[in-house]
Design an enzyme around this catalytic site. Structure first.
Site, PDB file in Angstrom:
ATOM      1  N   HIS A 216      -0.682  -0.746  -0.074  1.00  0.00           N
ATOM      2  CA  HIS A 216       0.374  -1.714   0.226  1.00  0.00           C
ATOM      3  C   HIS A 216       1.469  -1.093   1.092  1.00  0.00           C
ATOM      4  O   HIS A 216       2.159  -1.808   1.813  1.00  0.00           O
ATOM      5  CB  HIS A 216       0.967  -2.271  -1.077  1.00  0.00           C
TER       6      HIS A 216
ATOM      7  N   ARG B  30       0.490  -1.784   4.513  1.00  0.00           N
ATOM      8  CA  ARG B  30       0.735  -3.205   4.816  1.00  0.00           C
ATOM      9  C   ARG B  30       2.225  -3.416   5.120  1.00  0.00           C
ATOM     10  O   ARG B  30       2.584  -4.121   6.067  1.00  0.00           O
ATOM     11  CB  ARG B  30       0.291  -4.054   3.620  1.00  0.00           C
TER      12      ARG B  30
END
Length: 316
Positions: free
Chosen positions: A259, A262
């Site tokens: 993440h 991301r």
């Protein structure tokens, strides 16, 4: 002997078990939160639900945030959970006719503080991607090609790790103008098309042509793009471990998760002038409000630049 309030709390917890089938851990949290509420009420000499007012419930919320003689202060998220339990109790008491009105209805749980995503500086991303590569067509080389393709796609498309693990060969396509794209399957099984940059596509192409057939030869045949050493589908846990191993080599241990890449994808796009609604589409966010959290990161950076660069930006 239990007070009237304690008996009604016990009835409410029974209701949560029987009517709502609350999980064991959730029930324990409700019990803990409501016991704290009962203790607070008793400290105010209140043992009957009919004597509880909206003001008392508001005072309880203040005590949650500031602490009292018996309990430490709670973070906004924990205080919010506790207030939700109290609101549920009073709603139940009103429905059952124990009290005339739901006195907790107007007391709103505190909003948890927004946690800004932690994005890596671009230099750290480059260092991370530089330490994974391939030098042969052996099994080891195949795994290195796979790992590079995985990390390049994580950062190059902003995909969730689950979306890349669900990726099948047919999800890699080419538009009419020879622009490579991924068809990602996001939350709620919503599909979106995300373009693949030149570097990420080069890494993916090298993996699909030179490495995936080597890995697939040891398996039973699967359409998934990312395979493990036995030719089966790569798991999320294995993908996470791959990233951790690479991060350790790049001296970024403890700073990187799928993440994180991301977040970095979104933040770096916005820093370089991308429109927030375009980033929303790329990330697959249902609401632009979710994406706007990333703009707070860049605003903080703008403030820092302004404060150190503008001749009249000094503090008074």
């Amino acid at each position: 002997m239990a007070t009237l309030l304690e008996r009604h709390v016990a009835s409410y917890l029974d209701h949560l078990i029987v009517e709502r089938g609350l999980a064991k851990n959730s029930l324990a949290a409700y019990r803990r939160d409501l016991n704290r509420y009962v203790s607070f009420c008793i400290s105010k000499d209140i043992a009957d639900p009919k004597d509880i007012s909206s003001a008392l419930v508001s005072d309880f919320l203040v005590a949650l945030r500031l602490g009292d003689g018996n309990h430490e202060p709670l973070a906004a998220s924990s205080a919010s959970r506790t207030v939700i339990a109290v609101r549920g109790l009073h709603s139940f008491l009103a429905r059952e006719g124990v009290v005339v009105a739901d006195v907790a209805r107007s007391v709103k749980p505190p909003s948890p503080a927004k946690r800004l995503p932690k994005a890596l500086p671009f230099g750290d991303v480059e260092r991370l991607l530089a330490v994974v590569g391939a030098d042969s067509d052996t099994d080891t080389g195949a795994l290195m090609l796979r790992d590079r393709a995985l990390l390049e796609l994580l950062y190059g498309t902003g995909a969730r790790i689950s979306e890349l693990m669900d990726l099948v060969i047919d999800d890699v396509a080419m538009l009419s103008d020879n622009q490579p794209i991924l068809k990602l399957h996001g939350k709620g099984d919503k599909e979106r098309l995300v373009p693949i940059g030149r570097i990420a596509m080069s890494a993916l192409d090298a993996y699909l042509v030179r490495a995936r057939p080597v890995l697939a030869a040891g398996g039973k045949g699967t359409p998934f793009v990312f395979l493990n050493a036995r030719g089966g589908r790569l798991s999320r846990q294995s993908a996470w471990q791959i990233l951790q191993d690479v991060a350790k080599k790049a001296d970024l241990e403890g700073k990187v998760s799928p993440h994180t890449l991301r977040h970095s994808f979104a933040t770096h796009l916005l820093e370089n002038g991308a429109d927030v609604r375009v980033v929303q589409e790329l990330l697959g966010h249902a609401s632009v409000t979710t994406t706007q959290v990333y703009t707070m990161v860049t605003v903080d950076q703008l403030r820092e630049v302004y404060a150190t660069s503008h001749p009249r930006a000094g503090r008074v």
